[in-house]
Design a protein around this motif. Sequence first.
Motif, short mmCIF file in Angstrom:
data_model
loop_
_atom_site.label_atom_id
_atom_site.label_comp_id
_atom_site.label_asym_id
_atom_site.label_seq_id
_atom_site.Cartn_x
_atom_site.Cartn_y
_atom_site.Cartn_z
N GLU A 1 -6.88 -28.71 -17.97
CA GLU A 1 -5.69 -29.49 -17.62
C GLU A 1 -4.63 -29.40 -18.70
OE1 GLU A 1 -6.02 -33.80 -17.76
OE2 GLU A 1 -7.99 -33.62 -18.72
N ASP A 2 -3.39 -29.60 -18.28
CA ASP A 2 -2.27 -29.66 -19.21
C ASP A 2 -2.18 -31.07 -19.79
OD1 ASP A 2 -1.59 -27.04 -18.68
OD2 ASP A 2 -0.15 -27.58 -17.11
N VAL A 3 -1.95 -31.16 -21.08
CA VAL A 3 -1.80 -32.45 -21.74
C VAL A 3 -0.70 -32.34 -22.79
CG1 VAL A 3 -4.22 -33.13 -21.41
CG2 VAL A 3 -3.55 -31.90 -23.49
N TYR A 4 -0.36 -33.47 -23.38
CA TYR A 4 0.47 -33.51 -24.58
C TYR A 4 -0.35 -34.21 -25.65
CZ TYR A 4 4.74 -32.13 -22.10
OH TYR A 4 5.68 -31.44 -21.38
N TYR A 5 -0.15 -33.79 -26.91
CA TYR A 5 -0.97 -34.38 -27.97
C TYR A 5 -0.19 -34.43 -29.28
CZ TYR A 5 -1.52 -30.16 -30.72
OH TYR A 5 -1.27 -29.09 -31.54
N SER A 6 -0.71 -35.23 -30.20
CA SER A 6 -0.21 -35.24 -31.57
C SER A 6 -1.41 -35.52 -32.48
CB SER A 6 0.85 -36.33 -31.77
OG SER A 6 1.43 -36.23 -33.06
N MET A 7 -1.29 -35.11 -33.73
CA MET A 7 -2.35 -35.34 -34.70
C MET A 7 -1.92 -36.46 -35.65
SD MET A 7 -4.65 -33.21 -33.76
CE MET A 7 -5.81 -33.43 -35.13
N LEU A 8 -2.81 -37.42 -35.86
CA LEU A 8 -2.56 -38.51 -36.79
C LEU A 8 -3.81 -38.70 -37.62
CD1 LEU A 8 -0.65 -40.79 -37.73
CD2 LEU A 8 -1.73 -42.27 -36.03
N GLU A 9 -3.69 -38.41 -38.91
CA GLU A 9 -4.83 -38.51 -39.82
C GLU A 9 -6.03 -37.74 -39.29
OE1 GLU A 9 -5.46 -42.66 -40.49
OE2 GLU A 9 -3.61 -42.90 -41.64
N LYS A 10 -5.78 -36.50 -38.86
CA LYS A 10 -6.79 -35.56 -38.38
C LYS A 10 -7.41 -35.95 -37.04
CE LYS A 10 -8.01 -33.85 -42.98
NZ LYS A 10 -9.09 -33.54 -43.94
N GLU A 11 -6.88 -36.97 -36.40
CA GLU A 11 -7.35 -37.35 -35.08
C GLU A 11 -6.33 -36.93 -34.03
OE1 GLU A 11 -10.27 -38.67 -34.11
OE2 GLU A 11 -10.90 -38.42 -36.20
N ALA A 12 -6.85 -36.39 -32.91
CA ALA A 12 -5.98 -35.97 -31.82
C ALA A 12 -5.68 -37.18 -30.92
CB ALA A 12 -6.63 -34.86 -31.01
N ILE A 13 -4.40 -37.42 -30.67
CA ILE A 13 -3.98 -38.49 -29.78
C ILE A 13 -3.36 -37.84 -28.56
CG2 ILE A 13 -2.48 -40.50 -29.53
CD1 ILE A 13 -2.56 -40.71 -32.62
N LEU A 14 -3.87 -38.16 -27.38
CA LEU A 14 -3.40 -37.57 -26.13
C LEU A 14 -2.38 -38.49 -25.47
CD1 LEU A 14 -6.70 -36.14 -24.63
CD2 LEU A 14 -5.09 -35.06 -26.20
N PHE A 15 -1.36 -37.89 -24.86
CA PHE A 15 -0.30 -38.63 -24.19
C PHE A 15 -0.23 -38.22 -22.73
CE2 PHE A 15 0.69 -38.74 -28.63
CZ PHE A 15 1.33 -39.95 -28.85
N ASN A 16 0.21 -39.14 -21.90
CA ASN A 16 0.26 -38.91 -20.47
C ASN A 16 1.50 -38.16 -20.02
OD1 ASN A 16 -2.19 -40.23 -19.96
ND2 ASN A 16 -1.18 -42.22 -19.89
N ILE A 17 2.55 -38.15 -20.91
CA ILE A 17 3.76 -37.45 -20.51
C ILE A 17 4.02 -36.30 -21.46
CG2 ILE A 17 4.79 -39.53 -19.54
CD1 ILE A 17 6.59 -39.64 -22.05
#
Length: 218
Positions: free
Chosen positions: A202-218
Amino acid sequence: MRQAYRVLYEGAVGEITEKKSRFIATFRPVKSEVEAMAFIDELRKKYWDASHNCYAWVIGKNGEEKRSSDDGEPSQTAGKPMLEVLEREKIVNICVVVTRYFGGTLLGTGGLVRAYSSAVKEGLESCTILTVEPAKKISITTDYNGIGKIHYILLQQEMKILESEYTDKVGLIVLVPDEKIVSLEAEITEVTSGKAAILELEDVYYSMLEKEAILFNI
């Protein structure tokens, strides 16, 4: 082609004083107009005795929805310059309320524009802003002979493994930036002689914060 964008992840408060008037900028992440207006109402109740509670918000990864209010200040001296700061910084899913306690000295239209803009800039310094990038979740299934090579590739390319399952084979769910999908799949296929099964999930959006992946719905 999907593009990266910047989003408010954690809000903060910033304050400046201009000719004895206090300008308090309060930020909160929002994903809808309903959330934004609820936050604005909350701040109006908290600062019920203030002279003004001006606001601006931008919602949607392309900033599709936006609004601002001068809340009784001269037209376009508060909400619009606040909104312009957010747009220049290209931050979305963000709402800011700037509360003013009048200090007894008129600032003039130019002074108000500078004060409200400065309050927003000051508050942004303490906010957590993340760059959100497009990616895919992919499934990789391999035998135990190939997992070491795959792990090495993922480590070298700094790919985030979201899930692992070890049975008679090894299954991984990996987060891969869009621009690296083709090269990663080719490299894994090569080192495993085509024995690894790769499936784009699936397609997702993400960012890294303190080596943790955070997934976003948009």
